[in-house]
Write a protein that holds these residues in place. Structure first.
Motif, PDB file in Angstrom:
ATOM      1  N   SER A 290      51.967  31.889  32.819  1.00  0.00           N
ATOM      2  CA  SER A 290      52.164  33.336  32.756  1.00  0.00           C
ATOM      3  C   SER A 290      50.801  34.000  32.643  1.00  0.00           C
ATOM      4  O   SER A 290      49.954  33.567  31.858  1.00  0.00           O
ATOM      5  N   MET A 291      50.601  35.065  33.406  1.00  0.00           N
ATOM      6  CA  MET A 291      49.324  35.775  33.405  1.00  0.00           C
ATOM      7  C   MET A 291      49.557  37.234  33.025  1.00  0.00           C
ATOM      8  O   MET A 291      49.826  38.078  33.874  1.00  0.00           O
ATOM      9  N   PRO A 292      49.482  37.554  31.719  1.00  0.00           N
ATOM     10  CA  PRO A 292      49.644  38.947  31.280  1.00  0.00           C
ATOM     11  C   PRO A 292      48.316  39.693  31.334  1.00  0.00           C
ATOM     12  O   PRO A 292      47.263  39.086  31.582  1.00  0.00           O
ATOM     13  N   PRO A 293      48.318  40.998  31.096  1.00  0.00           N
ATOM     14  CA  PRO A 293      47.061  41.742  31.073  1.00  0.00           C
ATOM     15  C   PRO A 293      46.144  41.263  29.955  1.00  0.00           C
ATOM     16  O   PRO A 293      46.584  40.721  28.947  1.00  0.00           O
ATOM     17  N   GLY A 294      44.846  41.490  30.164  1.00  0.00           N
ATOM     18  CA  GLY A 294      43.888  41.261  29.100  1.00  0.00           C
ATOM     19  C   GLY A 294      43.391  39.845  28.938  1.00  0.00           C
ATOM     20  O   GLY A 294      42.523  39.582  28.118  1.00  0.00           O
ATOM     21  N   ARG A 295      43.934  38.887  29.691  1.00  0.00           N
ATOM     22  CA  ARG A 295      43.437  37.527  29.699  1.00  0.00           C
ATOM     23  C   ARG A 295      42.668  37.287  31.004  1.00  0.00           C
ATOM     24  O   ARG A 295      42.752  38.069  31.933  1.00  0.00           O
ATOM     25  N   LEU A 296      41.932  36.189  31.055  1.00  0.00           N
ATOM     26  CA  LEU A 296      41.328  35.753  32.306  1.00  0.00           C
ATOM     27  C   LEU A 296      42.068  34.517  32.799  1.00  0.00           C
ATOM     28  O   LEU A 296      42.306  33.585  32.026  1.00  0.00           O
ATOM     29  N   GLY A 297      42.421  34.519  34.059  1.00  0.00           N
ATOM     30  CA  GLY A 297      43.039  33.352  34.663  1.00  0.00           C
ATOM     31  C   GLY A 297      42.013  32.567  35.461  1.00  0.00           C
ATOM     32  O   GLY A 297      41.041  33.136  35.968  1.00  0.00           O
ATOM     33  N   TRP A 298      42.224  31.276  35.555  1.00  0.00           N
ATOM     34  CA  TRP A 298      41.302  30.415  36.303  1.00  0.00           C
ATOM     35  C   TRP A 298      42.099  29.449  37.164  1.00  0.00           C
ATOM     36  O   TRP A 298      43.003  28.780  36.686  1.00  0.00           O
ATOM     37  N   VAL A 299      41.744  29.394  38.455  1.00  0.00           N
ATOM     38  CA  VAL A 299      42.322  28.415  39.387  1.00  0.00           C
ATOM     39  C   VAL A 299      41.156  27.667  40.029  1.00  0.00           C
ATOM     40  O   VAL A 299      40.303  28.277  40.674  1.00  0.00           O
ATOM     41  N   PRO A 300      41.070  26.334  39.829  1.00  0.00           N
ATOM     42  CA  PRO A 300      39.937  25.572  40.374  1.00  0.00           C
ATOM     43  C   PRO A 300      40.009  25.443  41.890  1.00  0.00           C
ATOM     44  O   PRO A 300      41.053  25.687  42.495  1.00  0.00           O
ATOM     45  N   PRO A 301      38.910  25.046  42.508  1.00  0.00           N
ATOM     46  CA  PRO A 301      38.899  24.881  43.976  1.00  0.00           C
ATOM     47  C   PRO A 301      39.935  23.864  44.441  1.00  0.00           C
ATOM     48  O   PRO A 301      40.203  22.868  43.765  1.00  0.00           O
ATOM     49  N   HIS A 302      40.525  24.142  45.602  1.00  0.00           N
ATOM     50  CA  HIS A 302      41.457  23.232  46.272  1.00  0.00           C
ATOM     51  C   HIS A 302      42.717  22.943  45.458  1.00  0.00           C
ATOM     52  O   HIS A 302      43.407  21.957  45.733  1.00  0.00           O
ATOM     53  N   CYS A 303      43.026  23.788  44.510  1.00  0.00           N
ATOM     54  CA  CYS A 303      44.255  23.632  43.731  1.00  0.00           C
ATOM     55  C   CYS A 303      45.371  24.422  44.417  1.00  0.00           C
ATOM     56  O   CYS A 303      45.305  25.656  44.501  1.00  0.00           O
ATOM     57  N   THR A 304      46.369  23.725  44.919  1.00  0.00           N
ATOM     58  CA  THR A 304      47.474  24.397  45.598  1.00  0.00           C
ATOM     59  C   THR A 304      48.322  25.151  44.576  1.00  0.00           C
ATOM     60  O   THR A 304      48.739  24.582  43.564  1.00  0.00           O
ATOM     61  N   HIS A 305      48.554  26.421  44.838  1.00  0.00           N
ATOM     62  CA  HIS A 305      49.301  27.248  43.895  1.00  0.00           C
ATOM     63  C   HIS A 305      50.001  28.383  44.633  1.00  0.00           C
ATOM     64  O   HIS A 305      49.618  28.764  45.731  1.00  0.00           O
ATOM     65  N   SER A 306      51.048  28.883  44.010  1.00  0.00           N
ATOM     66  CA  SER A 306      51.721  30.084  44.503  1.00  0.00           C
ATOM     67  C   SER A 306      51.701  31.111  43.379  1.00  0.00           C
ATOM     68  O   SER A 306      51.433  30.772  42.221  1.00  0.00           O
ATOM     69  N   ALA A 307      51.959  32.355  43.715  1.00  0.00           N
ATOM     70  CA  ALA A 307      51.915  33.422  42.712  1.00  0.00           C
ATOM     71  C   ALA A 307      53.118  34.334  42.862  1.00  0.00           C
ATOM     72  O   ALA A 307      53.601  34.582  43.974  1.00  0.00           O
ATOM     73  N   GLU A 308      53.601  34.811  41.732  1.00  0.00           N
ATOM     74  CA  GLU A 308      54.743  35.728  41.706  1.00  0.00           C
ATOM     75  C   GLU A 308      54.341  36.964  40.917  1.00  0.00           C
ATOM     76  O   GLU A 308      53.885  36.868  39.777  1.00  0.00           O
ATOM     77  N   ILE A 309      54.484  38.125  41.540  1.00  0.00           N
ATOM     78  CA  ILE A 309      54.229  39.395  40.861  1.00  0.00           C
ATOM     79  C   ILE A 309      55.584  39.982  40.484  1.00  0.00           C
ATOM     80  O   ILE A 309      56.432  40.210  41.339  1.00  0.00           O
ATOM     81  N   HIS A 310      55.792  40.193  39.184  1.00  0.00           N
ATOM     82  CA  HIS A 310      57.101  40.633  38.699  1.00  0.00           C
ATOM     83  C   HIS A 310      57.224  42.150  38.623  1.00  0.00           C
ATOM     84  O   HIS A 310      58.310  42.699  38.696  1.00  0.00           O
ATOM     85  N   VAL A 311      56.128  42.829  38.433  1.00  0.00           N
ATOM     86  CA  VAL A 311      56.117  44.287  38.379  1.00  0.00           C
ATOM     87  C   VAL A 311      54.841  44.744  39.073  1.00  0.00           C
ATOM     88  O   VAL A 311      53.943  43.940  39.318  1.00  0.00           O
ATOM     89  N   PRO A 312      54.702  46.021  39.421  1.00  0.00           N
ATOM     90  CA  PRO A 312      53.448  46.485  40.021  1.00  0.00           C
ATOM     91  C   PRO A 312      52.250  46.138  39.140  1.00  0.00           C
ATOM     92  O   PRO A 312      52.300  46.282  37.922  1.00  0.00           O
ATOM     93  N   ILE A 313      51.187  45.635  39.769  1.00  0.00           N
ATOM     94  CA  ILE A 313      50.006  45.246  39.015  1.00  0.00           C
ATOM     95  C   ILE A 313      48.749  45.822  39.658  1.00  0.00           C
ATOM     96  O   ILE A 313      48.750  46.216  40.820  1.00  0.00           O
ATOM     97  N   ASN A 314      47.679  45.864  38.891  1.00  0.00           N
ATOM     98  CA  ASN A 314      46.352  46.074  39.451  1.00  0.00           C
ATOM     99  C   ASN A 314      45.369  45.250  38.646  1.00  0.00           C
ATOM    100  O   ASN A 314      45.557  45.019  37.454  1.00  0.00           O
ATOM    101  N   GLY A 315      44.346  44.767  39.319  1.00  0.00           N
ATOM    102  CA  GLY A 315      43.377  43.909  38.661  1.00  0.00           C
ATOM    103  C   GLY A 315      42.270  43.530  39.617  1.00  0.00           C
ATOM    104  O   GLY A 315      41.944  44.288  40.532  1.00  0.00           O
ATOM    105  N   PHE A 316      41.706  42.342  39.433  1.00  0.00           N
ATOM    106  CA  PHE A 316      40.616  41.900  40.284  1.00  0.00           C
ATOM    107  C   PHE A 316      40.580  40.380  40.330  1.00  0.00           C
ATOM    108  O   PHE A 316      41.162  39.697  39.483  1.00  0.00           O
ATOM    109  N   SER A 317      39.896  39.841  41.325  1.00  0.00           N
ATOM    110  CA  SER A 317      39.664  38.401  41.396  1.00  0.00           C
ATOM    111  C   SER A 317      38.217  38.160  41.811  1.00  0.00           C
ATOM    112  O   SER A 317      37.628  38.954  42.557  1.00  0.00           O
ATOM    113  N   ILE A 318      37.654  37.060  41.305  1.00  0.00           N
ATOM    114  CA  ILE A 318      36.286  36.662  41.627  1.00  0.00           C
ATOM    115  C   ILE A 318      36.329  35.235  42.156  1.00  0.00           C
ATOM    116  O   ILE A 318      36.870  34.343  41.504  1.00  0.00           O
ATOM    117  N   HIS A 319      35.780  35.006  43.327  1.00  0.00           N
ATOM    118  CA  HIS A 319      35.678  33.663  43.888  1.00  0.00           C
ATOM    119  C   HIS A 319      34.254  33.159  43.665  1.00  0.00           C
ATOM    120  O   HIS A 319      33.287  33.839  44.032  1.00  0.00           O
TER     121      HIS A 319
END
Length: 249
Positions: A48-77
């Motif tokens: 679960s990825m709520p507001p105010g935390r940082l999420g991390w996904v390592p390289p080549h890690c297969t993953h899917s994502a589900e957005i449950h409500v409207p969101i805004n944020g950012f990602s850094i590669h």
């Protein structure tokens, strides 16, 4: 400053629920949301990825994502070489005041199109802080065997289900001892711990959508609101009513 600390940053804005199919990135991905709730799924389980935390996904890690409500944020590669310093599986990381300030500065630089040497140094510090930060208990690990996976999915789909361990053992045609042993071996959690995690994942979704604490407690099958609050605070360290307020950027 590391010469190979290549990175890109982008905003993430979604005005409605959305499912992103399984995919992977050659680079590592740091991401955060300012509002809403997102879940990230891999072969190991669901985060679960709520507001105010940082999420991390390592390289080549297969993953899917589900957005449950409207969101805004950012990602850094970030580059693979610098990703080696961070965990080798997806992780949700608690943020400090310093980490919030660093990410805010990067987002401002992105919006102003002024990414340069200072931002590279800021990102290096952010990575250092992520390495030292506490990982949040927001992973719901999934079992591997077919019968336990079916049981787990049944609980996820009906979190208010209060069948006992003995009742579940009978349903999956196992002894209580065998079910207990296999479930712990496959998930790293006892059955009771796992069911609590599953309920809290659903609670976060309902709370992010505006449900009251009372509504969530009874939706999850708790006999009282206080029992739900106690369970929530025991795992996440804060009451449900204060959770989203305390962690927002």
């Amino acid at each position: 400053m590391s010469d190979d600390l290549d990175f890109s940053i982008q905003t993430v804005i979604r005005d409605k629920a959305r499912h992103t199919p399984s995919h992977s990135h050659a680079e590592g991905q740091i991401f955060a949301i300012f509002s809403g709730l997102m879940t990230v799924t891999t072969h190991a389980g669901v985060w679960s990825m709520p507001p105010g935390r940082l999420g991390w996904v390592p390289p080549h890690c297969t993953h899917s994502a589900e957005i449950h409500v409207p969101i805004n944020g950012f990602s850094i590669h970030i580059s693979q070489s610098n990703s080696l310093q961070l965990p080798n599986q997806p992780t949700v990381i608690a943020t400090s005041a310093l980490m919030k300030a660093l990410t805010e500065r990067l987002v401002i630089a992105m919006k102003e199109n002024t990414i340069g040497s200072p931002e590279y140094r800021i990102l290096e510090v952010l990575i250092d802080e992520m390495i030292r930060a506490q990982q949040e208990p927001l992973l719901l690990p999934m079992p591997e065997s077919e019968c336990l996976t079916k049981m787990a999915l049944a609980i996820i789909n009906e979190p208010s289900n209060n069948l006992s361990l003995d009742e579940w053992a009978e349903k999956v045609n196992m002894s209580r001892r065998t079910l207990t042993r296999h479930f712990k071996a496959e998930t790293g959690l006892s059955f009771g711990q796992w069911r609590l995690q599953a309920r809290l994942h659903y609670a976060l979704q309902l709370l992010s959508e505006g449900s009251s604490v009372t509504q969530v407690a009874f939706e999850l099958g708790y006999n009282s609101v206080s029992a739900f609050i106690h369970s929530f605070k025991k795992v996440l360290g804060v009451t449900p009513s204060g959770y989203f307020n305390e962690i927002n950027y």
